[in-house]
Design an enzyme around this catalytic site. Sequence first.
Site, short mmCIF file in Angstrom:
data_model
loop_
_atom_site.label_atom_id
_atom_site.label_comp_id
_atom_site.label_asym_id
_atom_site.label_seq_id
_atom_site.Cartn_x
_atom_site.Cartn_y
_atom_site.Cartn_z
N HIS B 184 12.88 13.32 66.65
CA HIS B 184 13.80 12.99 65.56
C HIS B 184 14.59 14.25 65.22
CE1 HIS B 184 15.04 11.97 61.42
NE2 HIS B 184 14.69 10.72 61.65
N ASP B 261 4.52 15.34 63.85
CA ASP B 261 5.43 14.49 63.07
C ASP B 261 4.81 13.10 63.05
OD1 ASP B 261 8.93 13.41 63.43
OD2 ASP B 261 7.33 12.79 62.06
N LYS B 287 8.17 5.29 54.10
CA LYS B 287 7.88 4.51 55.31
C LYS B 287 6.50 3.85 55.24
CE LYS B 287 11.22 6.60 58.32
NZ LYS B 287 11.63 7.62 59.27
#
Lengths: 439, 473
Positions: B184, B261, B287
């Site tokens: 990302h 991550d 999330k």
Amino acid sequence: MAALGLGFIALHGRPRACAAASSAPAAAAAPPVLGDVTRPHFPILDQTVNGCKLVYLDNAATSQKPVAVLDKLKDYYSVYNSNVHRGIHALSAKATEAYEVARQKVANFINAETYREIVFTRNATEAINLVAFTWGLSTLREGDEVILSVAEHHSNIVPWQIVAQKTGASLKYVTLTEDETLNVEELKGLFTKKTKLVSLHHVSNTLGSINPMQDIIRYAHDHGAKVLVDACQSVPHMTVDVRGLDADFLVFSSHKMCGPTGIGVLYGKHDMLMAMPPFLGGGEMISDVFLNHSTYADPPLRFEAGTPAIAEAIGLGAAIDYLSNLGMDNIHAYEVELSKYLYSKLSSVSGVRIYGPKSGSERAALCAFNVEGIHPTDLSTFLDQQHGVAVRSGHHCTQPLHRHLGINASARASLYFYNTKREVDAFIDALNDTIGFFS
Amino acid sequence: MLTGRDSRRFANRALGTRFNLIRPLNQPYQIMACASLGLGFIALHGRPRACASSAPAAAAAPPALGDVTRPHFPILDQTVNGCKLVYLDNAATSQKPVAVLDKLQDYYSVYNSNVHRGIHALSAKATEAYEVARQKVANFINAETYREIVFTRNATEAINLVAFTWGLSTLREGDEVILSVAEHHSNIVPWQIAAQKTGASLKYVTLTEDETLNVEELKGLFTKKTKLVSLHHVSNTLGSINPMQDIIRYAHDHGAKVLVDACQSVPHMTVDVRGLDADFLVFSSHKMCGPTGIGVLYGKHDMLMAMPPFLGGGEMISDVFLNHSTYADPPLRFEAGTPAIAEAIGLGAAIDYLSNLGMDNIHAYEVELSKYLYSKLSSVSGVRIYGPKSGSERAALCAFNVEGIHPTDLSTFLDQQHGVAVRSGHHCTQPLHRHLGINASARASLYFYNTKREVDAFIDALNDTIGFFSSLH
């Protein structure tokens, strides 16, 4: 702590007599003041604490939120919660619009020229760090000077200390007049060819003093320096016009102005922001990402990395709507009354020492004070436990100021537009009881 | 040919919106997308609507997790563009259960106050709730102590925190940081900046033929200079799941630290930072059924203790003098100014909610959903799904393209004609898309409140979409 111990042993079995309950009933047929009109919007204020009606006088630390803001938050999460900026679908479009509308509301609220000058941060502290670590690190050279004051909040000292360390710039601190306000003459005398930035509070969270920011900014600009205004204690309480001030940067936090936690604002003149390198890196703040380099978005998105505090921004927008509806000038006028009343009542209590200017000049509706012979922690604890009165005690994030005043700590009562003179009376009654007890 | 700005305006008018939904990507994509959008939407005028999601539920099946939890998420019970919302954009953000919204309301309505520095009743209550939330986060990922949990705005800030404190104080010229082409942007850009500032260099692992992380290649990239490996646990685009425990052991054997991550793993499965032996791990609240505005950096205690401050100001100090300051211990050292108090408490409520369902239950259900989604989607003619085939475990998401249809057109049609919400674009993984030889993709991403019926609705809608765009040619 010894005093605390002794004091609280003595409290055991003491009959309770809440100051708020015993405060005089509201005067009949008086026109409703802002504090009475707005009180129903803040159900949190309608509770008892330690058996007494809550008297919340800690607004310089954080403000309460009206139902309108809570409803807006609930509405966001219940109806259109979605990630912003990168989506096509209906919820995403709605969330994106609401987020950017909130940004425009902030811009309008402080009379910024364009929404592009509004960067959302976590709080004012992050906003100052953003300037220090982007504008500061890329602009300041060895020997350059930054002017602060001894009355600054830690958040407007520490970032500059770090940056000064890294760049070889030096920090100069304006001190106070005898009136315990910012010494503007001394400030003017501190300017040299090397002065690059002045970073000052608009309103002091401890002294209650209000600085002549427009004059200071004009003077700074005449001497080739930029100005950052720490507006944490002004934006919530009065009309603040960034173009009227001609501020280069201005910061404030949502949670002090009826908005949610987790969101703050950096205002920066467009050309300043355009010239600043990125702060945090990641999604949203880029234009293109390659393995060996990236290109960056224009401000404000350049300074907003990752998924933003979407709900919080929308909540801040709702807070701005709420405050605008009341009218910042109305809020300010009411608080001027409250301020005079608070100061007058508090200064009449024997043994009380209030810091900052006397009430002749305008003061914010807050008083940091000490009572001779009683530690502020003991005082605040008693006020809370015996009377449900919430004030703060400690250094209020202004340790250098306290040191400058020759004290370790103080108690602080700070008001907002939903407080009333009756509550000030309750506080004073409670304070008298407290002093009586410890004596 | 339409120019960039004009084509966006045209597309936006065709979409009937005022907003600049079409972000500029590279030029050819833009024009092609908007031309076909324009044509497509002229052709749509007067087309009879038939929502894909209207198929009735199968009778008498035992209730799946998606059915059990659905009532907790009233936002899912709405119509969008005349059709029942089918929300398949969970990798971008998740919806919040009533329990979390109630907790937020409760905080603001009952005990909202500033934390850490107050004596009075509300302040004590707010402080306790905030620190209890921190402990909940620690427990959730099996950290040793709450002192290893730093609250940030989001995972992006958490990675920046490590890059600008540990990174800038540790990395020297010639040191190496290993990333992957699938990261990302938030796990690339901070390292680019830190590398620029320190003279360290970045190495990028690529993919196997299966379009998963090439672990053998990764191992081959280690040198004496390797100081850090920073990798996704689960890819938000490929759906691949990396063997983090093995990778971390290997990295440690070679003297390197590892940042995980975990944005796409922590919400969906049990993640045990001590089991992984991760040095740093990051994730975002929004999330995982929690509020926006709060994220987490986990860091081993000795790592955090050795790190200089990140942002400076109130709360993170011990004492402030005019000429210097002393700093608090972690975690407060890294939390400057008034924290996101309500948000942290909301995250704590989200963790309670998820823990109550059981992360293993959530994961098991999503494994089923993932297989179902992949199986159905890969059966649609002309669909190309990225990442590993469903034989190996995949996250419950698929990024894909359909031959001859731009993903933006596809997603717009799915939304406007069927109320199906997917995402299109680069999903913050531009280097990955470039590596795969594409500009953009569409992505459907599921969470435990989605159902197989919704996958069916998506597939029906997709077939209708493909049929429509084919009819234009």
